[in-house]
Structure formats: structure tokens, C-alpha cells
Design a protein around this motif. Sequence first.
Motif, PDB file in Angstrom:
ATOM      1  N   THR A  97       0.630  -1.154  -0.079  1.00 22.40           N
ATOM      2  CA  THR A  97      -0.032  -0.032  -0.127  1.00 22.40           C
ATOM      3  C   THR A  97       0.795   1.157  -0.033  1.00 22.40           C
ATOM      4  O   THR A  97       0.660   2.395  -0.782  1.00 22.40           O
ATOM      5  CB  THR A  97      -0.952   0.022   1.165  1.00 22.40           C
ATOM      6  OG1 THR A  97      -1.849  -1.123   0.977  1.00 22.40           O
ATOM      7  CG2 THR A  97      -1.681   1.357   1.318  1.00 22.40           C
ATOM      8  N   ALA A  98       1.941   1.400   0.670  1.00 23.66           N
ATOM      9  CA  ALA A  98       2.749   2.450   0.722  1.00 23.66           C
ATOM     10  C   ALA A  98       3.511   2.465  -0.450  1.00 23.66           C
ATOM     11  O   ALA A  98       3.600   3.645  -0.970  1.00 23.66           O
ATOM     12  CB  ALA A  98       3.666   2.303   2.103  1.00 23.66           C
ATOM     13  N   SER A  99       3.967   1.490  -0.880  1.00 28.16           N
ATOM     14  CA  SER A  99       4.662   1.333  -2.312  1.00 28.16           C
ATOM     15  C   SER A  99       3.624   1.993  -3.449  1.00 28.16           C
ATOM     16  O   SER A  99       4.122   2.850  -4.169  1.00 28.16           O
ATOM     17  CB  SER A  99       5.089   0.034  -2.785  1.00 28.16           C
ATOM     18  OG  SER A  99       6.039  -0.535  -1.793  1.00 28.16           O
ATOM     19  N   ARG A 100       2.405   1.713  -3.355  1.00 29.91           N
ATOM     20  CA  ARG A 100       1.393   2.281  -4.474  1.00 29.91           C
ATOM     21  C   ARG A 100       1.545   3.853  -4.231  1.00 29.91           C
ATOM     22  O   ARG A 100       1.176   4.782  -5.222  1.00 29.91           O
ATOM     23  CB  ARG A 100       0.094   1.717  -4.080  1.00 29.91           C
ATOM     24  CG  ARG A 100       0.163   0.341  -4.808  1.00 29.91           C
ATOM     25  CD  ARG A 100      -1.755  -0.008  -4.872  1.00 29.91           C
ATOM     26  NE  ARG A 100      -1.750  -1.297  -5.583  1.00 29.91           N
ATOM     27  CZ  ARG A 100      -2.394  -2.462  -5.000  1.00 29.91           C
ATOM     28  NH1 ARG A 100      -2.813  -2.348  -3.814  1.00 29.91           N
ATOM     29  NH2 ARG A 100      -2.481  -3.323  -5.730  1.00 29.91           N
ATOM     30  N   ASP A 101       1.211   4.192  -2.837  1.00 30.21           N
ATOM     31  CA  ASP A 101       1.209   5.836  -2.611  1.00 30.21           C
ATOM     32  C   ASP A 101       2.353   6.402  -3.331  1.00 30.21           C
ATOM     33  O   ASP A 101       2.164   7.590  -3.661  1.00 30.21           O
ATOM     34  CB  ASP A 101       0.847   5.985  -1.247  1.00 30.21           C
ATOM     35  CG  ASP A 101      -0.448   5.246  -0.608  1.00 30.21           C
ATOM     36  OD1 ASP A 101      -1.214   5.191  -1.687  1.00 30.21           O
ATOM     37  OD2 ASP A 101      -0.469   5.247   0.561  1.00 30.21           O
ATOM     38  N   LEU A 102       3.341   5.563  -3.173  1.00 31.82           N
ATOM     39  CA  LEU A 102       4.818   6.309  -3.747  1.00 31.82           C
ATOM     40  C   LEU A 102       5.206   6.100  -5.203  1.00 31.82           C
ATOM     41  O   LEU A 102       5.961   6.547  -5.553  1.00 31.82           O
ATOM     42  CB  LEU A 102       5.860   5.942  -2.797  1.00 31.82           C
ATOM     43  CG  LEU A 102       5.917   6.266  -1.192  1.00 31.82           C
ATOM     44  CD1 LEU A 102       6.804   5.430  -0.296  1.00 31.82           C
ATOM     45  CD2 LEU A 102       6.068   7.723  -1.148  1.00 31.82           C
ATOM     46  N   ASN A 103       4.271   5.363  -5.872  1.00 29.27           N
ATOM     47  CA  ASN A 103       4.463   4.787  -7.206  1.00 29.27           C
ATOM     48  C   ASN A 103       5.732   4.221  -7.318  1.00 29.27           C
ATOM     49  O   ASN A 103       6.593   4.605  -8.130  1.00 29.27           O
ATOM     50  CB  ASN A 103       4.416   6.345  -8.209  1.00 29.27           C
ATOM     51  CG  ASN A 103       3.214   7.001  -8.299  1.00 29.27           C
ATOM     52  OD1 ASN A 103       2.214   6.361  -8.395  1.00 29.27           O
ATOM     53  ND2 ASN A 103       3.075   8.285  -8.225  1.00 29.27           N
ATOM     54  N   ILE A 104       6.189   3.416  -6.344  1.00 31.32           N
ATOM     55  CA  ILE A 104       7.372   2.654  -6.400  1.00 31.32           C
ATOM     56  C   ILE A 104       6.979   1.022  -6.119  1.00 31.32           C
ATOM     57  O   ILE A 104       5.717   0.736  -6.335  1.00 31.32           O
ATOM     58  CB  ILE A 104       8.457   3.020  -5.407  1.00 31.32           C
ATOM     59  CG1 ILE A 104       7.947   2.964  -3.893  1.00 31.32           C
ATOM     60  CG2 ILE A 104       9.067   4.303  -5.946  1.00 31.32           C
ATOM     61  CD1 ILE A 104       8.955   3.053  -2.982  1.00 31.32           C
ATOM     62  N   GLY A 105       7.782   0.375  -5.584  1.00 25.60           N
ATOM     63  CA  GLY A 105       7.580  -0.989  -5.218  1.00 25.60           C
ATOM     64  C   GLY A 105       8.375  -1.705  -4.196  1.00 25.60           C
ATOM     65  O   GLY A 105       9.101  -0.713  -3.803  1.00 25.60           O
ATOM     66  N   THR A 106       8.418  -2.642  -3.762  1.00 20.63           N
ATOM     67  CA  THR A 106       9.095  -3.225  -2.500  1.00 20.63           C
ATOM     68  C   THR A 106       9.674  -4.582  -3.095  1.00 20.63           C
ATOM     69  O   THR A 106       9.072  -5.295  -3.655  1.00 20.63           O
ATOM     70  CB  THR A 106       8.249  -3.637  -1.504  1.00 20.63           C
ATOM     71  OG1 THR A 106       7.630  -2.250  -0.745  1.00 20.63           O
ATOM     72  CG2 THR A 106       8.916  -4.360  -0.302  1.00 20.63           C
ATOM     73  N   LEU A 107      10.917  -4.677  -2.904  1.00 21.70           N
ATOM     74  CA  LEU A 107      11.780  -5.593  -3.305  1.00 21.70           C
ATOM     75  C   LEU A 107      12.467  -6.339  -2.275  1.00 21.70           C
ATOM     76  O   LEU A 107      13.053  -5.706  -1.410  1.00 21.70           O
ATOM     77  CB  LEU A 107      12.783  -5.368  -4.554  1.00 21.70           C
ATOM     78  CG  LEU A 107      13.739  -6.322  -5.065  1.00 21.70           C
ATOM     79  CD1 LEU A 107      12.946  -7.532  -5.939  1.00 21.70           C
ATOM     80  CD2 LEU A 107      14.878  -5.655  -5.625  1.00 21.70           C
ATOM     81  N   ILE A 108      12.216  -7.660  -2.218  1.00 24.04           N
ATOM     82  CA  ILE A 108      12.799  -8.576  -0.910  1.00 24.04           C
ATOM     83  C   ILE A 108      13.344  -9.525  -1.687  1.00 24.04           C
ATOM     84  O   ILE A 108      13.169 -10.438  -2.463  1.00 24.04           O
ATOM     85  CB  ILE A 108      11.714  -9.144  -0.031  1.00 24.04           C
ATOM     86  CG1 ILE A 108      10.782  -7.882   0.540  1.00 24.04           C
ATOM     87  CG2 ILE A 108      12.251 -10.154   1.034  1.00 24.04           C
ATOM     88  CD1 ILE A 108       9.428  -8.602   1.253  1.00 24.04           C
TER      89      ILE A 108
END
Length: 391
Positions: A159-170
Motif C-alpha cells: 500500500t505504501a509503495s502504491r502511494d509512492l509510485n514505487i515497489g518493494t523488493l525482497i
Amino acid sequence: MDPVTNPFRPGAGRLPPVLAGRAPLLADFDIVMRRASTLSEGDRSWVLSGLRGVGKTALLNTLLATASEQRWITAKVEVSPGRPLAGMLADALVRGMRNALGRHPEPLLRRVAAALKAFSVSWNPDGISVGLDVEALAGVGDSGRLAEDLYSLLMAMGTASRDLNIGTLILIDELQEASADDLRELNQAFHLLAQEPVAPPVLMVGAGLPSLPSILADVTSYAERLYDYRTIGLLDRAAAEVALVAPVTARGESWSPAALDLALDAARGYPYLIQAVGKHVWDLAVRSPISVADTQVGLRLAGREVDEGLYLSRWERSTAAQQALLRALAEVGGESAAVADIVRAAGKTNAGQISMTRRELIRKGILYAPERGFLAFTVPGMHEFVLRQEP
């Protein structure tokens, strides 16, 4: 030529000067990143599998650097046997969140920081601080089930990634070392994530030995469809040539055609050996173009480095019974062989007599089962080293 300017970088996980032969995978990752930024949508997570020394860790580090340049939330874990995966993930994600706090507006990250704090309190209570004065988010990390808690955390990060127009990579390296229970929980968490109507922009890339896909499928059958599996293999001759030639050309030097052919034949597309060959030949070369004589000496030194740095430690930490099985495999099959043939070569009458030794060698990461009824070395070329050892 000047050793100071030597471009080649042999070693575990070191990024080579040219990441040859991996362009399709990097292009696919670029698509994943652009989908996350333009559509706020995620893709299936990836599993990279391959032999030791083919560049899996270097690829993970490249993906990490690429995502970091785009200000993604990132985390990287190298699994250690015996350590709970949850604690390692919590540590890595906290570090990733602290980095993100320096790149993005704090208000958009407060909810995910609260979720991460809750997860860390439950699964890694001795971990480092998130870096924000927030209360732990209720309903995250308190179920007692890793799958549910990890899913809740990933949703908050998505959700935070969407708000920031980015992604999360693990990124999770040496994933085959995780316990069966931890792998089951990991699969279940990403299975829950995949069932969202619109997948959040969260991508996990796991890497490990060739046995990793079957290990994941053994703990949860749907893992065969859950991940996008990528085999990281040896380089073909064209890619190997790029790996040897491009760094030399970038330094204003060159190979003689005969010397290059000799180096390519010796390296056999094995990325770790390519870097070792390049390093030693460069250090020995008197002038450009690199000669056959320089290459011949460099190959001997590269072979010695690979023997001592890659094969010898695996051989020396094997028991006499394990060494006997390794020799039997090397004699009858080279890189791989049928268990039935290995049993006969070892002077045994049935597979049960080598089952414990086989399990121990697989657990040590020296062998793996490429398919039912077969065994293979996890390191290319180790069979030749084994055959050179005194019986």
C-alpha cells in the motif's frame, strides 16, 4: 599489463565488470519495475536456481542496486542454517525501512513503519529500531502464524509503495537453507498476496541451488505455480566471449584470437572461472594483445585458485565415506549420474547403504538431486578435482 587496472573480479557474490548473458532476465525485471510505477501492480515473485558460482548472488545484487536507484523499498537476506527466517526478514526489512525514510515523505511511511514494528516485536524482539516514533499496528504480527503476519506486513508495504509510485523488493539468497516450516510459511504468505484482486507491487526474488524449486514444491504443492522460476546456467560461448573481451577492450587492451580461444575452452562458460581466468591472465600479460603463452600460465594459476578456493574446502570437510561416494559419482558420471550406477561404483549392493551419506552431502550443499534417482555436484568441474585426489 598493470595489475592495478585489472577489471576482473573473481569471488563469491562479486559483481563482474560485465554481467554477460543475463540481459533477458534484467529486461524482464525492468518490465516488473515499470508495471509497479505506472500501474501500481505487482507480478509473480521469482525463484532463481543454479549451480554454485554461476552468478546468482551477483544477479541479486544487481537487482538490488537497480531497485534502489528507483528509490524502491528494498531488503536483502542471506539465509543462515538454523536461524529463523522471520527474524532475518524482520532485520532486513527494518534496515530497508530506515533507508526509505531518507528518500520518501515520512507521513506516507508511518503506517508501514507501524506494521513493521508490530512484526518485529513478535518475530524479532531483539531487532533494531524502525526509526520512527510509532505505535505497533494492531492486527499485524500478533497471530502467531508467520504466513498471516508476513502477509499483513507485505500488504502494508504494498500500500505504501502504491502511494509512492514505487515497489518493494525482497531478496532472499541461499533460500534452500531455510527450514521446511519457514519455507511453508513463506509460500503461504505469497499465496495470500497473489490472491488479492490487484496484486500489490511487492516482489520477492529467492535464489538457491538447483534443488530449490523441488524443495519449495515439497513443502506446498502449489509452489510450482506460485513463482516464476528462472534457471541461471553456464554462459554460452558468445556470452562467455563478451565476459572476457569487453572488460579488456574497455581498458584499451585486447586478446590475440588464439589466446582468447584457449581461455574460452578452459573456462567452459562457468562465470566464476571466467573471472579467475581473466584476472590471472591479465596480471601475467606482458603487453597487449594477450598472448597464448601468457594465457597458458594464467590458466594454471586460475585452476589452482578454483581448486583451493572452491573445491578443496568441500572435499576436506567431507568424511571418508562421503569422499568415497563423491569419487564414485565422479568416476561413473562426471557431473551427474544415476544413483544405481553410483551404488555399484561404490561397491555397495543397494541404495539404502548410501542413503545417509547422500543426505549428508546434500545437506552440506555439495550434491543435489537434479531428478529422482540421480545425483549431481553443485559446483561445475568438481568431478575433475575429485578424480585428481589420492584414493
